[in-house]
Design a protein around this motif. Structure first.
Motif, PDB file in Angstrom:
ATOM      1  N   UNK A  88     -13.657   9.845  32.696  1.00  0.00           N
ATOM      2  CA  UNK A  88     -13.824  11.150  33.334  1.00  0.00           C
ATOM      3  C   UNK A  88     -12.665  12.075  32.989  1.00  0.00           C
ATOM      4  N   UNK A  89     -11.458  11.529  32.948  1.00  0.00           N
ATOM      5  CA  UNK A  89     -10.296  12.336  32.587  1.00  0.00           C
ATOM      6  C   UNK A  89     -10.460  12.893  31.182  1.00  0.00           C
ATOM      7  N   UNK A  90     -10.919  12.065  30.243  1.00  0.00           N
ATOM      8  CA  UNK A  90     -11.155  12.532  28.879  1.00  0.00           C
ATOM      9  C   UNK A  90     -12.241  13.599  28.852  1.00  0.00           C
ATOM     10  N   UNK A  91     -13.265  13.440  29.706  1.00  0.00           N
ATOM     11  CA  UNK A  91     -14.341  14.428  29.777  1.00  0.00           C
ATOM     12  C   UNK A  91     -13.796  15.779  30.228  1.00  0.00           C
ATOM     13  N   UNK A  92     -12.903  15.769  31.221  1.00  0.00           N
ATOM     14  CA  UNK A  92     -12.282  17.020  31.672  1.00  0.00           C
ATOM     15  C   UNK A  92     -11.494  17.660  30.535  1.00  0.00           C
ATOM     16  N   UNK A  93     -10.701  16.870  29.836  1.00  0.00           N
ATOM     17  CA  UNK A  93      -9.842  17.411  28.797  1.00  0.00           C
ATOM     18  C   UNK A  93     -10.650  17.960  27.624  1.00  0.00           C
ATOM     19  N   UNK A  94     -11.708  17.234  27.219  1.00  0.00           N
ATOM     20  CA  UNK A  94     -12.526  17.679  26.100  1.00  0.00           C
ATOM     21  C   UNK A  94     -13.360  18.901  26.453  1.00  0.00           C
ATOM     22  N   UNK A  95     -13.540  19.144  27.754  1.00  0.00           N
ATOM     23  CA  UNK A  95     -14.334  20.297  28.188  1.00  0.00           C
ATOM     24  C   UNK A  95     -13.455  21.488  28.558  1.00  0.00           C
ATOM     25  N   UNK A  96     -12.157  21.350  28.361  1.00  0.00           N
ATOM     26  CA  UNK A  96     -11.193  22.421  28.651  1.00  0.00           C
ATOM     27  C   UNK A  96     -11.280  22.877  30.099  1.00  0.00           C
ATOM     28  N   UNK A  97     -11.474  21.920  30.991  1.00  0.00           N
ATOM     29  CA  UNK A  97     -11.509  22.202  32.426  1.00  0.00           C
ATOM     30  C   UNK A  97     -10.263  21.584  33.057  1.00  0.00           C
ATOM     31  N   UNK A  98      -9.557  22.353  33.878  1.00  0.00           N
ATOM     32  CA  UNK A  98      -8.347  21.851  34.511  1.00  0.00           C
ATOM     33  C   UNK A  98      -8.678  20.925  35.678  1.00  0.00           C
ATOM     34  N   UNK A  99      -7.788  19.971  35.932  1.00  0.00           N
ATOM     35  CA  UNK A  99      -7.981  19.012  37.017  1.00  0.00           C
ATOM     36  C   UNK A  99      -6.634  18.516  37.505  1.00  0.00           C
ATOM     37  N   UNK A 100      -6.619  18.039  38.751  1.00  0.00           N
ATOM     38  CA  UNK A 100      -5.461  17.313  39.269  1.00  0.00           C
ATOM     39  C   UNK A 100      -5.992  16.033  39.900  1.00  0.00           C
ATOM     40  N   UNK A 101      -5.281  14.958  39.662  1.00  0.00           N
ATOM     41  CA  UNK A 101      -5.714  13.654  40.165  1.00  0.00           C
ATOM     42  C   UNK A 101      -5.288  13.449  41.613  1.00  0.00           C
ATOM     43  N   UNK A 102      -6.155  12.815  42.380  1.00  0.00           N
ATOM     44  CA  UNK A 102      -5.823  12.421  43.749  1.00  0.00           C
ATOM     45  C   UNK A 102      -5.156  11.056  43.732  1.00  0.00           C
ATOM     46  N   UNK A 103      -4.220  10.793  44.631  1.00  0.00           N
ATOM     47  CA  UNK A 103      -3.627  11.745  45.569  1.00  0.00           C
ATOM     48  C   UNK A 103      -2.790  12.790  44.823  1.00  0.00           C
ATOM     49  N   UNK A 104      -2.938  14.043  45.234  1.00  0.00           N
ATOM     50  CA  UNK A 104      -2.336  15.155  44.515  1.00  0.00           C
ATOM     51  C   UNK A 104      -0.819  15.151  44.681  1.00  0.00           C
ATOM     52  N   UNK A 105      -0.136  15.233  43.554  1.00  0.00           N
ATOM     53  CA  UNK A 105       1.320  15.299  43.546  1.00  0.00           C
ATOM     54  C   UNK A 105       1.761  16.761  43.403  1.00  0.00           C
ATOM     55  N   UNK A 106       2.769  17.197  44.170  1.00  0.00           N
ATOM     56  CA  UNK A 106       3.202  18.608  44.127  1.00  0.00           C
ATOM     57  C   UNK A 106       3.538  19.109  42.731  1.00  0.00           C
ATOM     58  N   UNK A 107       4.203  18.273  41.923  1.00  0.00           N
ATOM     59  CA  UNK A 107       4.584  18.733  40.583  1.00  0.00           C
ATOM     60  C   UNK A 107       3.362  18.937  39.697  1.00  0.00           C
ATOM     61  N   UNK A 108       2.349  18.061  39.827  1.00  0.00           N
ATOM     62  CA  UNK A 108       1.130  18.199  39.034  1.00  0.00           C
ATOM     63  C   UNK A 108       0.340  19.426  39.481  1.00  0.00           C
ATOM     64  N   UNK A 109       0.336  19.679  40.775  1.00  0.00           N
ATOM     65  CA  UNK A 109      -0.354  20.852  41.302  1.00  0.00           C
ATOM     66  C   UNK A 109       0.332  22.124  40.804  1.00  0.00           C
ATOM     67  N   UNK A 110       1.644  22.115  40.805  1.00  0.00           N
ATOM     68  CA  UNK A 110       2.400  23.275  40.330  1.00  0.00           C
ATOM     69  C   UNK A 110       2.123  23.530  38.850  1.00  0.00           C
ATOM     70  N   UNK A 111       2.022  22.461  38.064  1.00  0.00           N
ATOM     71  CA  UNK A 111       1.712  22.598  36.644  1.00  0.00           C
ATOM     72  C   UNK A 111       0.351  23.251  36.454  1.00  0.00           C
TER      73      UNK A 111
END
Length: 247
Positions: A88-111
């Protein structure tokens, strides 16, 4: 920046709101919704610039957002929140859709927020359509390529081969057009791991065997695609290539 959060767990929704406001006080959370249907109504009412959308929602999945909008209506950006597996992560990346993984980390959310700010708002319909296809099948079906005017949607079946160029790769298509991506060849090898049409024949080449017309031996083995394109096959891969073509 107007933001809508679509998340079925209230605690997670409240936490995400708190984290967003701590990252950027100018963010305006115009609504928080707990299912896709109410989220769609809220989007049409408030016309947000950015949506945080959970993939796993009751009744409708977040991936079904397209079912409720016409192409011209999707003029917002989406950041998916997901506890997805590697495919699924590869699917997001190949589709140029942004995502953050749960549990959400503040630094990843900021990015993710910073990435959104750096990009112009573009219509996301085709990107979401590609994501829907990619995530629902074990093999990636489409790749979204960023270009100066927006995005190009490439069908994987039209890729002849991918060539390593340092930390970049160049994708060659059957229509004689090529695109460069900021991913290395090993990344694409991982993406197409379950797709038996693609095989790494050389340290510099990942090829679609459906386009190979013959294999010749001339001071080593070469895969022939057309008279102008002959790519080397390392000796350790020749049996695998022949077997894949035969199957």
């Amino acid at each position: 920046m107007k933001v809508i959060i679509i998340e079925d767990e209230k605690i997670a929704s409240d936490l995400l709101q708190q984290m967003l406001l701590e990252i950027d006080a100018s963010i305006e959370i115009v609504d928080k919704c707990y299912d896709l249907s109410s989220g769609v109504k809220s989007i049409k009412k408030y016309e947000p610039e950015l949506i945080f959308l959970d993939v796993e929602l009751p009744v409708y999945s977040g991936l079904q957002l397209l079912d409720f909008f016409n192409e011209d209506d999707i003029n917002f950006k989406i950041i998916f929140t997901t506890a997805s597996n590697q495919h699924a992560i590869q699917a997001f990346e190949m589709s140029a859709i942004d995502y953050v993984l749960k549990p959400i980390q503040p630094d990843k959310l900021k990015q993710a927020i910073n990435k959104y700010k750096e990009q112009a708002i573009v219509k996301s319909y085709e990107n979401l359509s590609a994501l829907t296809q990619n995530i629902q099948t074990p093999n990636i079906k489409k790749i979204v390529i960023p270009v100066s005017t927006g995005f190009e949607i490439l069908n994987v079946k039209d890729i002849i081969y991918i060539k390593a160029e340092g930390s970049y790769t160049k994708i060659y298509l059957s229509n004689n057009i090529s695109y460069t991506m900021s991913k290395n060849l090993k990344y694409f090898e991982s993406v197409f791991e379950t797709n038996k049409s693609f095989v790494r024949i050389h340290r510099s080449y990942l090829v679609n065997i459906n386009f190979i017309t013959r294999i010749i031996k001339n001071d080593g083995f070469y895969a022939v695609f057309d008279e102008a394109t002959q790519l080397p096959i390392i000796n350790d891969k020749i049996e695998e290539v022949i077997k894949l073509i035969g199957s």
